[in-house]
Scaffold this active site. Structure first.
Site, PDB file in Angstrom:
ATOM      1  N   SER A  13      57.722  75.250 -23.281  1.00  0.00           N
ATOM      2  CA  SER A  13      57.443  73.896 -22.561  1.00  0.00           C
ATOM      3  C   SER A  13      57.667  73.921 -21.309  1.00  0.00           C
ATOM      4  O   SER A  13      57.013  73.401 -20.420  1.00  0.00           O
ATOM      5  CB  SER A  13      58.053  72.786 -23.251  1.00  0.00           C
ATOM      6  OG  SER A  13      59.455  72.915 -23.077  1.00  0.00           O
ATOM      7  N   ASN A 102      66.867  81.624 -13.601  1.00  0.00           N
ATOM      8  CA  ASN A 102      67.062  81.300 -14.980  1.00  0.00           C
ATOM      9  C   ASN A 102      67.021  79.825 -15.178  1.00  0.00           C
ATOM     10  O   ASN A 102      67.728  79.339 -14.028  1.00  0.00           O
ATOM     11  CB  ASN A 102      67.807  82.183 -15.797  1.00  0.00           C
ATOM     12  CG  ASN A 102      68.097  81.688 -17.396  1.00  0.00           C
ATOM     13  OD1 ASN A 102      66.973  81.820 -17.997  1.00  0.00           O
ATOM     14  ND2 ASN A 102      69.227  81.546 -17.780  1.00  0.00           N
ATOM     15  N   HIS A 104      69.099  77.106 -17.599  1.00  0.00           N
ATOM     16  CA  HIS A 104      70.084  77.235 -18.797  1.00  0.00           C
ATOM     17  C   HIS A 104      70.567  75.830 -19.073  1.00  0.00           C
ATOM     18  O   HIS A 104      70.612  74.837 -18.117  1.00  0.00           O
ATOM     19  CB  HIS A 104      71.547  77.653 -18.587  1.00  0.00           C
ATOM     20  CG  HIS A 104      72.554  78.078 -19.402  1.00  0.00           C
ATOM     21  ND1 HIS A 104      72.190  78.969 -20.601  1.00  0.00           N
ATOM     22  CD2 HIS A 104      73.360  77.393 -19.830  1.00  0.00           C
ATOM     23  CE1 HIS A 104      73.064  78.767 -21.384  1.00  0.00           C
ATOM     24  NE2 HIS A 104      73.943  77.647 -21.056  1.00  0.00           N
TER      25      HIS A 104
END
Ligand code: GRF
Length: 188
Positions: A13, A102, A104
């Site tokens: 998503s 990234n 998280h």
């Protein structure tokens, strides 16, 4: 034109949200999605969105230079890990210093590290009676969830919140902030 490559392992998503956001931005293009999971839903999303997507196995990723060679051809300005579950090999990172980020689903440095992904994170946040949770966008280094932090956004954890409630709140934060933070980084 700034070139973006996304790695994802599952639903995708965030990958879809980034792809759609940058459809409307002239100087940025998501050129490739890469996954370690040949059954990942992100592959269906890419087909629908007309974005090139490839799956690879462990050997191609970390025991040979196959994935590195794909990246070398694609010449990314930024590599985005969006729900990507394998540790990123050091020999690839060495080619892309400060170009791999990234997202998280918690406020690092808490609730990071090996095994801390998806509902494991939200279960732990609820079990510890945290008052806040949120998202962290950070540079990637050779250790899980340890690179320097670029951005965090927080939300409240109510006493009545279940881990599923937190997953929904985090999802909203990711949808709102991740593309903007990526766009800012690319325009720095
Ligand atoms: C997100 O919550 C992200 O923070 C984490 O993995 C999840 C990926 O979801 N790293 P999706 O595959 O983008 O839907």
């Amino acid at each position: 034109m700034k070139r973006v490559v996304i790695f994802a392992s599952g639903s995708g998503s965030n990958a879809e949200n980034l792809i759609k956001f940058f459809h409307n931005i002239d100087n940025v293009s998501v050129i490739q999605v890469l996954t370690n999971n040949p059954h990942a839903k992100v592959l269906d999303r890419c087909k629908r969105l007309n974005i090139s997507a490839l799956s690879f196995n462990r050997v191609a990723f970390s025991k040979s230079e196959d994935v590195l060679n794909i990246l070398k051809k694609q010449k990314p300005d930024l590599i985005i890990l969006a729900g990507f579950l394998w540790k990123f090999p050091k020999f690839i990172l060495n080619h892309y210093e400060n170009k791999v980020i990234n997202i998280h689903p918690a406020l690092l440095p808490k609730y990071g590290g090996k095994g801390m992904y998806g509902m494991h994170v939200h279960n732990a946040v609820v079990a510890n009676n945290e008052k806040k949770t949120g998202i962290t966008i950070h540079y990637v280094n050779e250790n899980y969830d340890e690179g320097s932090i670029i951005f965090q956004a927080k939300c409240d954890v109510l006493p009545t919140d279940t881990p599923e409630d937190l997953a929904s709140k985090i999802h909203l934060l990711e949808m709102e902030y991740f593309p903007k933070v990526v766009n800012d980084l690319l325009n720095e």
